[in-house]
Write an enzyme that holds these catalytic residues in place. Structure first.
Site, PDB file in Angstrom:
ATOM      1  N   CYS A 234     -13.030 -17.880  35.326  1.00  9.71           N
ATOM      2  CA  CYS A 234     -13.983 -16.919  34.761  1.00  9.71           C
ATOM      3  C   CYS A 234     -15.360 -17.179  35.358  1.00  9.71           C
ATOM      4  O   CYS A 234     -16.214 -16.301  35.367  1.00  9.71           O
ATOM      5  CB  CYS A 234     -13.994 -16.985  33.247  1.00  9.71           C
TER       6      CYS A 234
ATOM      7  N   GLU B 234     -14.817 -15.920  24.812  1.00 12.52           N
ATOM      8  CA  GLU B 234     -15.195 -16.355  26.164  1.00 12.52           C
ATOM      9  C   GLU B 234     -14.434 -15.434  27.097  1.00 12.52           C
ATOM     10  O   GLU B 234     -13.257 -15.622  27.358  1.00 12.52           O
ATOM     11  CB  GLU B 234     -14.803 -17.823  26.320  1.00 12.52           C
TER      12      GLU B 234
HETATM   13  C1  UN1 Z   1     -12.619 -20.658  32.714  1.00 13.49           C
HETATM   14  O1  UN1 Z   1     -12.510 -20.219  33.852  1.00 13.49           O
HETATM   15  O2  UN1 Z   1     -12.128 -20.036  31.733  1.00 13.49           O
HETATM   16  O3  UN1 Z   1     -16.950 -24.198  34.705  1.00 13.49           O
HETATM   17  C2  UN1 Z   1     -13.253 -21.965  32.383  1.00 13.49           C
HETATM   18  C3  UN1 Z   1     -15.796 -24.156  35.144  1.00 13.49           C
HETATM   19  C4  UN1 Z   1     -14.741 -24.889  34.372  1.00 13.49           C
HETATM   20  C5  UN1 Z   1     -14.254 -24.075  33.216  1.00 13.49           C
HETATM   21  C6  UN1 Z   1     -13.870 -22.664  33.551  1.00 13.49           C
HETATM   22  N1  UN1 Z   1     -15.286 -26.126  33.896  1.00 13.49           N
HETATM   23  O4  UN1 Z   1     -15.509 -23.565  36.173  1.00 13.49           O
END
Ligand code: UN1
Length: 507
Positions: A296, A262
């Site tokens: 992310c 990821e």
């Molecule tokens: C991440 O930034 O690694 O969808 C995960 C989202 C959160 C998870 C982000 N539920 O922004």
């Protein structure tokens, strides 16, 4: 927060760790220095694990696997349920630790713990739903079926920005699937990791689960690499930059292990002329500025129809100019610090590159120095860009939103997909044809694509992850559990004959 708001980050962390049952894990001479991005203050020092400790942890996890893989899945689910109960009980404290260590505002720290609770609920249900297919056999008196068995030790590497939720996505599902977990958290979020480990150990004691199902390794890249390379780590699940993924993937593949990645996102939203602009602007601001642009899933690119470009930019400017920036320990703050100095430098360098490409900074872009101490706070920036240049195609882990214009939807979708990452996406529109085109096979190429919602803030239930340079992995929801199990195809002959498949005759 309560009265502890007024206390220092170190005091908040110590109190939370104590109530969670992680005790006082600090030594004064440990090599790992824990700091809060809120003011740069030292929270404590911890001893680091060495690569040789990885071997011991994987061996201990392997021993636990022997017992856990034959424990019925619904019984395994009881451990996850107990973890969820403990997380409910300690939500405030664990959320406070996330705030202190990752710099998230209070509501987002609590939200992250809620995401852990949600995945525990999901995984408890899953523990009664692990299932395979029965497939029609071409041979008379034969039955063909699939079984899903536990896979083995799962190595988990997580990033600073979701220091606890991403561990729980992996751990809750892995435990329900029958796998132990060895976790290497980010060096910037060691305290939350120790707190999670303490809660899981307590849950294991309560339900009499084997010791060693969960282990934490604190250390740097050498520890991470030893985990990546360990032959007894059946699945390596890693969250982080695309650069990190490019190193991890070939190493795990080289030993024919499994990996689940990821990685980076460079998420965009398309705003069409029919969009509800009130809703759109709120959605954009949350996704672009939330977690100070350090998700992310953060929104980094805005592709707006030319006819409404000026209006959207003006509305964003107005919203950005009233954003409360400051210590996340203070009530009302919406933008906390960047994680470290390097992030602040990257923020400045990206803006400089954007300006050199003809970009115009519409709002923000400077440092914010209203917080005492040595934190790195910036004013989130909106940058009007003439085109999608190299800096726009790069993921800068900071709150910069690049705005570009378009004339027709095909052009917008081409711009949208014109980056190497493929995590999450959104379109703001009231036109069902535009929405469906965006979600179609010729639309967004991302793993997550939304309509009238920003690209961040996914809920548990759906599979989370992305395509292209985001790594292709899927975690947490839907059938992501299959990555944590091995599939066995079984054919059973209950007849007295031995017919061969494909009509083969043999003697
Ligand atoms: C991440 O930034 O690694 O969808 C995960 C989202 C959160 C998870 C982000 N539920 O922004």
């Amino acid at each position: 927060m309560t009265a502890q708001d007024a206390r220092t980050p170190a005091a908040v962390a110590r109190g939370a760790l104590e109530r969670i049952g992680a005790g006082d894990p600090f030594t004064s001479d440990g090599e790992l220095v824990c700091r809060s991005p809120i003011d740069g203050s030292e929270l404590g020092r911890l001893p680091a694990h060495r690569p040789v400790d990885v071997h011991d942890a994987v061996a201990t996890a392997g021993a636990a696997f022997e017992q856990w893989r034959t424990t019925p899945a619904p019984v395994r689910g009881q451990l996850v349920r107990e973890l969820g109960n403990l997380l409910r009980e300690h939500k405030e404290d664990l959320g406070a630790l996330v705030t202190v260590e990752a710099g998230k505002i209070r509501s987002e720290g609590l939200g992250e713990v809620q995401e852990m609770i949600d995945i525990c609920d999901f995984a408890v249900g899953l523990s009664r739903q692990l299932h395979g297919l029965t497939i029609a056999s071409e041979r008379p008196g034969h039955r063909m079926m699939e079984q899903w068995h536990p896979l083995g030790v799962v190595g988990v590497i997580t990033a600073f920005n979701f220091p606890v939720a991403v561990w729980s996505w992996n751990t809750a599902v892995a435990l329900a699937c029958g796998d132990p977990v060895v976790w290497k958290p980010s060096e910037k979020s060691l305290l939350t990791a120790l707190a999670c480990q303490a809660l899981l150990e307590e849950a294991a004691r309560r339900v009499d689960a084997p010791a060693g199902l969960s282990q934490v390794l604190l250390g740097g890249a050498d520890v991470g690499e030893a985990l990546v390379d360990h032959r007894d780590v059946a699945l390596l699940s890693a969250t982080g930059s695309t650069r990190m993924g490019r190193q991890v993937a070939p190493r795990v593949a080289g030993r024919l292990g499994r990996y689940l990645l990821e990685l980076g996102g460079n998420n965009a939203a398309i705003v069409t002329p029919s969009a509800d602009l009130d809703l759109t602007v709120r959605g954009i601001v949350f996704s672009a500025v939330g977690t100070a642009g350090q998700r992310c899933t953060s929104l980094r690119r805005l592709i707006v129809h030319h006819s409404i470009r000026d209006e959207v930019v003006q509305r964003l400017r107005a919203a950005y100019e009233t954003l409360p920036i400051g210590s996340p320990l203070e009530e009302g703050t919406l933008v906390g610090p960047l994680i470290d100095e390097a992030s602040a430098t990257a923020f400045g360098a990206a803006l400089e590159a954007a300006r050199a490409d003809g970009g115009k900074v519409v709002t923000g872009g400077g440092a914010h120095d209203g917080v005492a101490g040595d934190g790195h706070y910036v004013q989130p920036a909106v940058v009007d860009m003439p085109e999608q240049t190299e800096i726009v195609r790069a993921e800068t882990f900071a709150p910069i939103l690049y705005v570009m214009g378009y004339d027709d939807l095909d052009e917008a979708i081409a711009l949208h997909n014109g980056v190497e990452q493929g995590l999450s996406a959104s379109i703001f529109t009231r036109d069902v044809r535009e929405a469906e085109r965006f979600l179609s096979a010729a639309g967004s190429d991302c793993g997550i694509s939304n309509v009238n919602i920003g690209p961040s803030g996914a809920e548990i239930g759906g599979a989370f992850g992305g395509e292209k340079a985001t790594g292709g992995g899927r975690e947490s929801g839907s059938d992501a559990w299959k990555a944590y199990m091995r599939r066995a195809t079984n054919t059973v002959n209950y007849s007295d004959e031995l017919p061969l498949a494909q009509g083969v005759e043999f003697g």
